[in-house]
Design a protein around this motif. Structure first.
Motif, PDB file in Angstrom:
ATOM      1  N   LEU A 191       1.144  -0.954   0.070  1.00  0.00           N
ATOM      2  CA  LEU A 191       0.176  -0.219  -0.483  1.00  0.00           C
ATOM      3  C   LEU A 191       0.486   1.182   0.139  1.00  0.00           C
ATOM      4  N   VAL A 194       2.166   2.459  -3.278  1.00  0.00           N
ATOM      5  CA  VAL A 194       1.019   2.786  -3.997  1.00  0.00           C
ATOM      6  C   VAL A 194       1.024   4.403  -3.692  1.00  0.00           C
ATOM      7  N   TYR A 195       0.606   4.554  -2.413  1.00  0.00           N
ATOM      8  CA  TYR A 195       1.070   6.793  -1.687  1.00  0.00           C
ATOM      9  C   TYR A 195       1.977   6.434  -2.769  1.00  0.00           C
ATOM     10  N   GLN A 198       1.771   7.900  -5.734  1.00  0.00           N
ATOM     11  CA  GLN A 198       0.393   9.004  -6.094  1.00  0.00           C
ATOM     12  C   GLN A 198       1.317  10.680  -5.761  1.00  0.00           C
TER      13      GLN A 198
END
Length: 540
Positions: A191, A194-195, A198
């Protein structure tokens, strides 16, 4: 010579007394250098740690190293039957545990390398587009540091747990809770990846970079500029004769203890130093200035012996403190009051924060980038910062030493009023200096760009809403005149020049109006006004 019994008994006492005196002097010296301004010194140390890219990842690695034996110890004391009742807990054998831990360790290490490569690529692009001084904003991004730290911390944890897996009975040889926690951390790392992607996509946007630099500048403005005027301090400045007389005292030049950029000034330490030597320290340099060890960065003005400030409130009548000339201890303590760096680093200097925004605008106006919209965004952000500075109370260059109150006022025999004593004078930039080094710097690079020149003109009118005195008005009018002259001399077409001159004239009339702060300024060119009138006529 014979040593008597009484002398033998006094020898340990004298040794102890001498040692205590030496320790007291040592503590006194170093307390003045390190304990005074302790919050500022700790904040400076913290900024240096945060400014380094290794601090948070190293802390995450240490956390992983400490969590591994902790979970293994819990596994040895935990009931295995209870672990099987947990639905998401790992209950496999040693081969499965070893395979899972090996996979997690290899995967997170590979992702950490990818994360580091992406960070280096972003830093390279930011250095070329926004300037090398903006690299610190990317390096000190705690989100990036924490993501990288989570990856390598999970890798360290997995290695230590893998070492604890033995080929024995499942109930004793497999740390099931430790493996379960590693699986949870692997999901968290996925996770975080992905952060991270972004976050980096948004971090390289020009508007986000400008906003971050603007937030740093606003934070520094709040640190230096106060909401209200301190009446007690103004009273001390007005009633202190030393403010007018210190130039006539015996002066000793103060040289820089080392070469580099002045990053921090510890005011309380300088005030204590000046008071101990019976004089006033005046600094001619400000935060961010570059000096060499041969530069005269200030002067020490020694008070006359008969000066009233040398009389202290003590039990002994007319006890005077004799002013001292700077000696070796003075220079040692003075060197500890200033912090220099060979390269410009992050400080709470307002000019440095505004300089970051200015550098983005200047690079955006370069022929290689040619992005006037970004320059206009920088001008608007600078307007926010300068407007805040115009409304707030600037820091005073005068710093006073206030004698402490005596516990027993009846023992005071010297009838001297308890007043503040001038101890330190610093160099404080004026608002005109900040306008010149920010908006003025952009103006010099935007001399042929009408969009940016009109944005600067609009910024001057926006700053007029925040001005509080006539001196600030004159500063704004001077900047407006320079903008007008820059356009007259460098714009390509006559129509563009006339457009800018017309806007500057309307802005000048607006600033001269005493009721301007209650009116709305909006520039409408002659051409636009003509079209507006025609549309109104046709609508009828």
């Amino acid at each position: 010579m014979a040593v008597t019994k009484n002398d033998k008994n006094n020898l340990p006492t004298r040794i102890l007394s001498t040692s205590l005196d030496a320790l007291k002097k040592f503590i006194q010296l170093w307390s003045l250098q390190t304990l005074t301004d302790l919050p500022d010194r700790l904040r400076n140390l913290w900024q240096q740690l945060i400014g380094s890219y290794w601090f948070i990842p190293t802390a995450c690695v240490l956390t992983g190293i400490l969590l591994a034996p902790l979970f293994i110890a819990i596994d040895q004391q935990f009931d295995r039957a209870t672990v099987k009742d947990i639905s998401f807990a790992f209950t496999g054998d040693d081969s499965s545990a070893r395979a899972i831990m090996t996979t997690i360790a290899g995967a997170v290490l590979g992702v950490a390398g990818t994360t580091f490569s992406i960070t280096i690529a972003v830093l390279s692009m930011a250095s070329s587009q926004f300037g090398p001084r903006l690299l610190r904003n990317f390096l000190t991004d705690t989100s990036n540091q924490f993501v990288l730290g989570a990856f390598i911390g999970t890798f360290s944890y997995s290695l230590l747990v893998l070492k604890a897996i033995h080929k024995h009975d499942v109930n004793f040889g497999v740390p099931q809770l430790s493996v379960t926690f590693a699986i949870v951390m692997a999901v968290v790392c996925a996770l975080l990846l992905v952060y991270f992607v972004q976050h980096m996509v948004h971090a390289i946007q020009a508007s986000r970079v400008i906003q971050g630099a603007c937030n740093d500048a606003i934070k520094n403005i709040h640190y230096w500029y106060s909401d209200n005027c301190e009446m007690e301090h103004q009273y001390n400045v007005i009633n202190s004769d030393d403010v007018e007389q210190y130039h006539s005292w015996a002066a000793t030049p103060i040289y820089a203890p080392t070469s580099g950029y002045l990053q921090q000034i510890y005011f309380e330490s300088l005030i204590t130093l000046a008071q101990d030597y019976g004089g006033v320290v005046q600094l001619h340099t400000n935060l961010g200035d570059f000096v060499t060890d041969k530069n005269v960065i200030g002067h020490f003005y020694r008070r006359p012996t008969a000066h009233i400030s040398n009389l202290k409130k003590t039990k002994t009548s007319q006890l005077a403190v004799s002013p001292q000339a700077p000696d070796g201890i003075f220079w040692q303590r003075f060197a500890a009051c200033l912090h220099f760096e060979r390269q410009s680093a992050y400080t709470n200097d307002i000019a440095s924060s505004l300089g970051q925004i200015t550098e983005i605008a200047v690079r955006a106006l370069s022929p290689g980038i040619n992005d006037p919209k970004t320059a206009v965004n920088c001008v608007q952000s600078l307007t926010i910062c300068l407007s805040l500075m115009l409304r707030r109370q600037p820091p005073s260059p005068y710093h006073f030493y206030t004698p402490p109150k005596n516990k027993d006022e009846s023992d005071i025999t010297v009838n001297q009023p308890r007043i503040a004593i001038l101890a330190l004078i610093t160099r404080t930039p004026k608002i005109s200096d900040f306008i010149e080094t920010s908006l003025g710097e952009i103006r010099r690079y935007a001399i042929a760009d009408l969009m940016v020149l009109k944005a600067l003109c609009q910024a001057v009118t926006d700053l007029n809403y925040a001005r509080v005195n006539s001196a600030q008005r004159q500063t704004l009018l001077r900047e407006l005149t320079l903008i007008e002259h820059a356009g007259q001399a460098n714009l390509s077409y006559k129509e563009l020049t006339e457009d800018l001159i017309a806007m500057c004239q309307q802005a000048r009339q607006f600033i001269h109006d005493d009721n301007a702060q209650h009116r709305h300024f909006e520039y409408i060119s002659k051409f636009d006004m003509h079209i507006y009138k025609d549309l109104q006529t046709q609508s009828r």
